[in-house]
Design a protein around this motif. Structure first.
Motif, mmCIF file in Angstrom:
data_model
loop_
_atom_site.group_PDB
_atom_site.id
_atom_site.type_symbol
_atom_site.label_atom_id
_atom_site.label_comp_id
_atom_site.label_asym_id
_atom_site.label_seq_id
_atom_site.Cartn_x
_atom_site.Cartn_y
_atom_site.Cartn_z
ATOM 1 N N UNK A 47 29.508 43.043 49.960
ATOM 2 C CA UNK A 47 29.072 44.064 49.001
ATOM 3 C C UNK A 47 29.797 45.390 49.234
ATOM 4 N N UNK A 48 30.288 45.598 50.439
ATOM 5 C CA UNK A 48 30.969 46.840 50.776
ATOM 6 C C UNK A 48 32.212 47.068 49.915
ATOM 7 N N UNK A 49 32.853 45.999 49.465
ATOM 8 C CA UNK A 49 34.067 46.142 48.666
ATOM 9 C C UNK A 49 33.838 45.921 47.182
ATOM 10 N N UNK A 50 32.595 45.782 46.761
ATOM 11 C CA UNK A 50 32.335 45.522 45.344
ATOM 12 C C UNK A 50 32.772 46.686 44.460
ATOM 13 N N UNK A 51 32.613 47.920 44.947
ATOM 14 C CA UNK A 51 33.049 49.062 44.134
ATOM 15 C C UNK A 51 34.564 49.053 43.942
ATOM 16 N N UNK A 52 35.302 48.647 44.956
ATOM 17 C CA UNK A 52 36.756 48.557 44.833
ATOM 18 C C UNK A 52 37.130 47.477 43.825
ATOM 19 N N UNK A 53 36.459 46.352 43.898
ATOM 20 C CA UNK A 53 36.739 45.250 42.983
ATOM 21 C C UNK A 53 36.437 45.647 41.544
ATOM 22 N N UNK A 54 35.246 46.164 41.311
ATOM 23 C CA UNK A 54 34.870 46.522 39.939
ATOM 24 C C UNK A 54 35.750 47.651 39.396
ATOM 25 N N UNK A 55 36.116 48.596 40.246
ATOM 26 C CA UNK A 55 36.995 49.686 39.812
ATOM 27 C C UNK A 55 38.356 49.178 39.367
ATOM 28 N N UNK A 56 38.914 48.226 40.121
ATOM 29 C CA UNK A 56 40.214 47.683 39.734
ATOM 30 C C UNK A 56 40.103 46.829 38.472
ATOM 31 N N UNK A 57 39.083 45.970 38.408
ATOM 32 C CA UNK A 57 38.921 45.099 37.239
ATOM 33 C C UNK A 57 38.779 45.942 35.973
#
Length: 92
Positions: A47-57
């Motif tokens: 979950x720690x990297x979910x913001x990075x993933x959603x931001x890129x997507x």
């Protein structure tokens, strides 16, 4: 750095852009400099990297890029598991 680490702590700050904030720059680079139209991502399943993933997507979609592949690998990889997990062993 992820934005999750910054939430609710007034004494913690970053000197670099968060991964989420870097998403639009990466998407623009893929489109305008690398001249690519598709993207692929392998990320840790946390979950720690979910913001990075959603931001890129979100940024990739806004730039008209097409998803080729998007998956996560376990954060705790068992011994002997190949880097990239099953994705590296069996590419799409």
């Amino acid at each position: 750095m992820t934005e999750a680490a910054l939430q609710g702590n007034q004494y913690y700050f970053g000197e670099t852009m968060s991964y989420k904030a870097q998403g639009p720059l990466l998407a623009q680079y893929i489109k305008n400099v690398a001249k690519k139209t598709k993207w692929a991502m392998i990320r840790g399943n946390t979950a720690n990297f979910e913001d990075a993933h959603s931001g890129f997507v979100d940024a990739a979609n806004a730039n008209g890029l097409t998803k080729y592949f998007d998956d996560s690998v376990p954060s705790a990889v068992p011994s002997g598991f190949p880097p990239g997990g099953n994705i590296a062993a069996n590419p799409p």
